[in-house]
Write a protein that holds these residues in place. Structure first.
Motif, PDB file in Angstrom:
ATOM      1  N   GLU A  15       4.512  87.939  46.821  1.00 59.69           N
ATOM      2  CA  GLU A  15       3.960  88.839  47.829  1.00 59.69           C
ATOM      3  C   GLU A  15       2.533  88.416  48.183  1.00 59.69           C
ATOM      4  OE1 GLU A  15       5.771  91.870  48.629  1.00 59.69           O
ATOM      5  OE2 GLU A  15       4.227  92.541  50.030  1.00 59.69           O
ATOM      6  N   LEU A  19       3.660  85.011  51.592  1.00 58.66           N
ATOM      7  CA  LEU A  19       4.157  85.774  52.736  1.00 58.66           C
ATOM      8  C   LEU A  19       3.554  85.293  54.054  1.00 58.66           C
ATOM      9  CD1 LEU A  19       6.057  87.646  51.435  1.00 58.66           C
ATOM     10  CD2 LEU A  19       4.493  89.565  51.808  1.00 58.66           C
ATOM     11  N   ASN A  20       4.317  85.467  55.118  1.00 54.13           N
ATOM     12  CA  ASN A  20       3.842  85.214  56.473  1.00 54.13           C
ATOM     13  C   ASN A  20       3.330  83.794  56.708  1.00 54.13           C
ATOM     14  OD1 ASN A  20       4.299  88.032  57.061  1.00 54.13           O
ATOM     15  ND2 ASN A  20       2.420  88.438  55.912  1.00 54.13           N
ATOM     16  N   ARG A  21       4.041  82.847  56.137  1.00 49.74           N
ATOM     17  CA  ARG A  21       3.718  81.432  56.353  1.00 49.74           C
ATOM     18  C   ARG A  21       5.026  80.751  56.739  1.00 49.74           C
ATOM     19  NH1 ARG A  21      -0.890  79.975  52.909  1.00 49.74           N
ATOM     20  NH2 ARG A  21      -1.614  81.851  51.860  1.00 49.74           N
ATOM     21  N   THR A  22       4.991  79.986  57.785  1.00 58.01           N
ATOM     22  CA  THR A  22       6.214  79.321  58.235  1.00 58.01           C
ATOM     23  C   THR A  22       6.662  78.264  57.226  1.00 58.01           C
ATOM     24  OG1 THR A  22       5.584  79.685  60.529  1.00 58.01           O
ATOM     25  CG2 THR A  22       7.256  78.004  60.124  1.00 58.01           C
ATOM     26  N   ARG A  49      11.418  79.567  59.283  1.00 54.31           N
ATOM     27  CA  ARG A  49      11.302  81.023  59.145  1.00 54.31           C
ATOM     28  C   ARG A  49      10.125  81.372  58.250  1.00 54.31           C
ATOM     29  NH1 ARG A  49      15.986  82.948  61.563  1.00 54.31           N
ATOM     30  NH2 ARG A  49      14.893  84.914  61.324  1.00 54.31           N
ATOM     31  N   GLN A  50       9.862  82.664  58.127  1.00 56.63           N
ATOM     32  CA  GLN A  50       8.807  83.133  57.227  1.00 56.63           C
ATOM     33  C   GLN A  50       9.375  84.203  56.304  1.00 56.63           C
ATOM     34  OE1 GLN A  50       5.377  84.608  59.386  1.00 56.63           O
ATOM     35  NE2 GLN A  50       4.873  82.571  60.184  1.00 56.63           N
ATOM     36  N   THR A  52       8.541  87.662  55.038  1.00 57.73           N
ATOM     37  CA  THR A  52       7.611  88.723  55.438  1.00 57.73           C
ATOM     38  C   THR A  52       7.649  89.899  54.475  1.00 57.73           C
ATOM     39  OG1 THR A  52       9.270  89.740  56.869  1.00 57.73           O
ATOM     40  CG2 THR A  52       7.796  88.121  57.873  1.00 57.73           C
ATOM     41  N   GLU A  53       8.639  89.887  53.573  1.00 60.01           N
ATOM     42  CA  GLU A  53       8.695  90.953  52.573  1.00 60.01           C
ATOM     43  C   GLU A  53       9.408  90.455  51.320  1.00 60.01           C
ATOM     44  OE1 GLU A  53      11.582  94.145  53.782  1.00 60.01           O
ATOM     45  OE2 GLU A  53      11.595  93.019  55.668  1.00 60.01           O
ATOM     46  N   SER A  65      13.088  88.534  55.297  1.00 56.87           N
ATOM     47  CA  SER A  65      12.524  89.250  56.441  1.00 56.87           C
ATOM     48  C   SER A  65      13.597  90.186  56.998  1.00 56.87           C
ATOM     49  CB  SER A  65      12.100  88.255  57.518  1.00 56.87           C
ATOM     50  OG  SER A  65      13.224  87.493  57.930  1.00 56.87           O
TER      51      SER A  65
END
Length: 260
Positions: A15, A19-22, A49-50, A52-53, A65
DNA sequence: TGGGTTGTTCGTAC
DNA sequence: CGTACGAACAACCC
């Protein structure tokens, strides 16, 4: 690494760090015979993709995600998720390497190859398909009392059964029974409702405590079993001795006095 | 050297 | 069906 609190610490690490990295690539490591890892097509599904959770259920960690796909990791006995920044080399025994945009990477390290990584569409569907019971930190008291009140097996084996309750293994089942003062070999359905209630309380408080310390055992109280879980050592709670017995196929450590 | 390990699965048996 | 047991899987540690 592997029971509920250790997996929760790993989830938090993902977490925080991934997270939030391609995702730029997902590659197999060295010596991947025998261990179950996502195949070419599954790995390709993650690229571009990323995450995100993240989620965790019992001993399973998920990253994905809303729209999926998701990655699910089971650590087995010695698995580990290690985020790091390249160009540093991945750790020894890396079996899967995910590279994110920038220089962030995530290694799945698994020396004994007893863990696995899978790519799935949906965690809830996966949990159901695997037949996992409720997560040990999410199960409500009544469900716990009902499930354990009707199981005939040894209480330790019942606690470790992932179909009944997801997340407890050999180490923390010992700690929970040590705290409650129960012999690991006693039958679950022979315990009173009150005793099962005490067991539930001990389980919640022990798991919450270990999670709050990020599964760092050094930070746990000295009078916990885990701090001196050795056959023949003195019980830190009474004048008994730590002994062992085979229960549910594993070695149970317990006090010969305050756990009968 | 042999035995043990914070996990799961499978075959077998009752 | 629920439960119990041993073996297997693999590599490291003592």
């Amino acid at each position: 690494m592997p029971e509920l609190p250790e997996n929760e610490a790993q989830r938090r690490l993902l977490e925080r760090e991934c997270l939030n990295r391609t995702i730029e690539s997902v590659e197999l490591g060295d010596d991947t015979s025998y261990i179950e890892l996502p195949g070419d097509n599954e790995r390709k599904r993650l690229v571009g993709r990323q995450f995100t959770e993240t989620r965790r259920h019992g001993k399973n960690v998920f990253a994905g995600s809303k729209t999926g796909p998701w990655m699910t990791v089971h650590l087995g006995m010695t698995g580990q998720l290690i985020p790091f920044d390249e160009p540093a080399d991945p750790p020894d025994y890396t079996k899967l390497l995910i590279r994110f945009e920038g220089n962030r990477a995530l290694a799945f390290r698994c020396p004994r190859k007893l863990g696995h990584v899978r790519v799935i569409d949906d965690p809830d569907e996966y949990i159901a398909k695997e037949g996992l019971g409720p997560d040990a930190l999410a199960i409500d008291r009544d469900t716990f009392l009902e499930t354990f009140g009707k199981t005939k097996s040894a209480i330790k084996a019942a606690l470790m059964s992932q179909e009944k309750l997801a997340g407890i293994g050999n180490l923390w089942s010992d700690e929970i029974l040590f705290e409650t003062g129960l012999n690991p070999q006693c039958r679950a359905n022979e315990l009173s409702k009150d005793t099962l209630g005490e067991l539930y309380d001990a389980m919640q408080s022990i798991l919450e405590t270990v999670v709050s310390k990020d599964a760092d055992y050094e930070k746990l109280p000295d009078d916990w079993l885990v701090r001196g879980r050795d056959e023949g050592s003195d019980c830190p709670r009474c004048d008994g001795t730590i002994v062992t017995a085979k229960v549910g196929g594993r070695t149970a450590y317990f006090c010969d006095k305050h756990q009968e």
